[in-house]
Design an enzyme around this catalytic site. Structure first.
Site, mmCIF file in Angstrom:
data_model
loop_
_atom_site.group_PDB
_atom_site.id
_atom_site.type_symbol
_atom_site.label_atom_id
_atom_site.label_comp_id
_atom_site.label_asym_id
_atom_site.label_seq_id
_atom_site.Cartn_x
_atom_site.Cartn_y
_atom_site.Cartn_z
ATOM 1 N N ASP A 64 -11.573 -12.425 4.344
ATOM 2 C CA ASP A 64 -11.260 -11.744 5.607
ATOM 3 C C ASP A 64 -12.463 -11.922 6.530
ATOM 4 O OD1 ASP A 64 -9.809 -10.334 7.415
ATOM 5 O OD2 ASP A 64 -9.921 -8.405 6.390
ATOM 6 N N SER A 92 -7.475 -11.780 14.918
ATOM 7 C CA SER A 92 -6.191 -11.334 14.374
ATOM 8 C C SER A 92 -5.811 -9.980 14.937
ATOM 9 C CB SER A 92 -6.271 -11.273 12.843
ATOM 10 O OG SER A 92 -5.144 -10.644 12.288
ATOM 11 N N THR A 110 -6.328 -8.046 1.668
ATOM 12 C CA THR A 110 -7.147 -7.900 0.460
ATOM 13 C C THR A 110 -7.012 -6.503 -0.145
ATOM 14 O OG1 THR A 110 -9.086 -7.265 1.781
ATOM 15 C CG2 THR A 110 -8.823 -9.596 1.262
ATOM 16 N N SER A 111 -6.107 -5.680 0.390
ATOM 17 C CA SER A 111 -5.983 -4.291 -0.060
ATOM 18 C C SER A 111 -4.685 -4.084 -0.839
ATOM 19 C CB SER A 111 -6.019 -3.351 1.144
ATOM 20 O OG SER A 111 -4.830 -3.482 1.896
ATOM 21 N N SER A 148 0.098 -5.565 10.129
ATOM 22 C CA SER A 148 0.160 -6.624 9.136
ATOM 23 C C SER A 148 0.458 -6.041 7.762
ATOM 24 C CB SER A 148 -1.173 -7.377 9.072
ATOM 25 O OG SER A 148 -1.468 -7.988 10.281
ATOM 26 N N ARG A 149 0.849 -6.915 6.885
ATOM 27 C CA ARG A 149 0.885 -6.545 5.480
ATOM 28 C C ARG A 149 -0.529 -6.672 4.928
ATOM 29 N NH1 ARG A 149 6.037 -5.815 4.139
ATOM 30 N NH2 ARG A 149 7.649 -6.953 5.303
ATOM 31 N N ALA A 150 -0.722 -6.194 3.704
ATOM 32 C CA ALA A 150 -2.053 -6.208 3.105
ATOM 33 C C ALA A 150 -2.597 -7.626 3.010
ATOM 34 C CB ALA A 150 -2.007 -5.572 1.723
#
Length: 505
Positions: A266, A274, A208-209, A204-206
């Site tokens: 999250d 997920s 919360t990071s 996945s892409r970020a």
């Protein structure tokens, strides 16, 4: 104008991200006859094309009589040229929203109900508000083991699945995040596939990071691989490093992640569903889950980590996936770079065996790779660690990584940020702690991950003794506004870096 007269399609040129929006005049004959108002959900139809979107009502001067406007994503999804005649109607009743309301009132949901919800989300029938409601009510510890399992299976069922004939075991890895700079996945793929084991990694892409694996890898190569591309790359090299959102493996996941990112949320159940749905859809049979535990990590206590590990293991088993959870040190950032480009520089330094490569990133990646090799060979982690180290130190892992990059379109040059500011310590002292959450926030405010070159590079690590004016980190940004915004945040949160004696940098 007759209430049944079609409207003419207009491109509004408005980027509403992934939320389809329709624009109509307040005096439009369709609005009046159908009773539509701002924020109504409407069905746009023309021949075999259809789209559900949210309605925005505009002034008369924005659209001419008989026109209907679409946002960029709405126009793309509808798949019709500007000027096409379309009709606007009420959206059919979504029965799955009843299940969402059921969950809001504290009742459990069945796998069938999750399947209906995820199916409607995947088909873009839910508004962002409805998706946010679903995510919020499932956050925290509001989902039972059966519900998490049902949600996982529902997310797998709504997409396609890869299979790898001839491979009894297919390997994968995921870190739940919360630890800036912890970019071990590309290193694991290089090492494990160099050992001859398949690892079709979709990431996945970020959420919360400041960077996800897909964000970092996109600075090095093409990650927008279609299913046929993934199969080709894995057939040629044994592994891949692709963005999962580009393929239809777990299509609801990226739609949910977009809203999770906006909510900075999250949730436990959604996280597990997920992660595991993508592993199962990618055809993986064995996976390790890295769970960093630390006072400012995503998981802060050992009991919370044990609970999460137990859920991962049980849901994986229920779905036919062998999971090994590893509780790791989450007290410090890993590596020196934070943000897509900076993390790419770190992982390349490790693969290239540079003398100044981050030792903590190297050691962590080797230990995680050893656990995957142990799953493959049942040889014990110690023997597997020796093998992983040999693959890295001999250059075989680097050569394998380059093969994967070439198969995915070739290696890109890393861009430089437009602005760089060195953040210095205002006092002398020993660096005793770094707040991972606030450090990640600082990198995000600088523009990461949306500006690939934005982020941070650490110049001091916990345990270092600093002079007044000593460099703590460099902040990179591609715009003055983001640079200044990040620096303002740092001035209000200088306790990101804790110095001995109770002070902060």
């Amino acid at each position: 104008m007759d209430a049944n007269s079609p409207l003419v399609l207009v491109d509004m040129g408005i980027d509403t991200h992934q939320e389809p929006v329709v624009y109509m005049r307040g005096d439009c004959h369709v609005c009046r006859s159908e009773g539509f108002s701002a924020s109504s959900r409407v069905l746009v139809k023309a021949g075999g094309h259809a789209l559900i979107a949210s309605l925005n009502v505009v002034d008369d001067r924005v659209l001419a009589p008989g026109e209907v406007g679409l946002s960029k994503v709405a126009l793309a999804r509808l798949g019709l040229p500007v000027g096409s005649p379309v009709s606007i109607a009420h959206v059919p009743v979504l029965n799955s929203l009843g299940a969402v309301r059921k969950k809001i009132y504290g009742h459990g949901l069945s796998e069938a109900e999750f399947t209906e919800i995820i199916g409607d989300i995947s088909a873009h029938r839910y508004s962002d508000i409805a998706i946010a409601s679903f995510l919020s009510v499932c956050a925290g510890s509001r989902m039972s083991l059966d519900e998490i399992t049902g949600l996982t299976r529902a997310m797998v069922a709504c997409g396609q699945r890869l299979s790898w004939p001839g491979h009894e075991r297919v390997f994968d890895k995921h870190c739940i995040g919360g630890l800036p700079g912890n970019r071990t996945t590309p290193l694991l793929v290089a090492i494990v596939t160099a050992a001859g084991y398949p690892m079709p990694k979709t990431s996945s892409r970020a959420i919360t990071s400041p960077a996800g694996t897909a964000d970092t890898m996109e600075t090095l190569c093409n990650v927008n691989l279609q299913l046929a591309d993934i199969q080709r790359v894995v057939t040629e090299t044994g592994g891949c490093l692709a963005w999962g959102g580009a393929v239809n493996l777990s299509p609801a996941d990226d739609l949910l992640i977009r809203i999770e990112r906006a909510l900075d949320l999250d949730g436990e159940g959604q996280l597990i569903a997920s992660v595991l749905s993508k592993k199962i859809a990618a055809g993986s049979t064995h996976a390790i889950i890295d769970i960093p535990v630390g006072p400012t990590a995503k998981v802060r206590t050992r009991p919370a980590a044990d609970r999460l590990a137990g859920l991962f293991t049980q849901v994986g088993e229920a779905c036919g996936l062998h999971i090994r959870c590893l509780l790791t040190d989450g007290s410090l950032p890993i590596g020196e770079g934070i943000g897509p480009v900076q993390e790419a520089r770190d992982l390349l330094a490790v693969l290239q065996r540079k003398v100044d490569a981050p030792a903590d990133l190297r050691e962590r990646a080797l230990w995680l790779a050893a656990n995957l090799l142990d799953l493959a060979e049942d040889c014990g982690v110690s023997a597997a660690l020796h093998k992983a180290t040999a693959l890295l130190d001999s250059g075989q892992a680097l050569a394998q990584f380059e093969r994967i990059l070439n198969a995915q379109g070739g290696r890109k040059s890393l861009p430089d940020a437009a602005f760089e500011v060195v953040i210095s310590s205002p006092a002398a002292g020993r660096l005793t702690a770094i707040d991972c959450r606030k450090l990640a926030r600082l990198a995000k405010l600088a523009g990461a991950p949306f500006s690939a070159a934005a982020g941070l590079r650490l110049h001091a690590r916990v345990g270092d003794t600093l002079e007044a004016g000593g460099a703590l980190c460099s902040l990179y940004s591609d715009s003055r506004g983001e640079r200044d915004y990040a620096l303002d945040y740092y001035q209000s949160n200088a306790d990101i870096f804790q110095l001995g004696g109770g002070g902060h940098a």
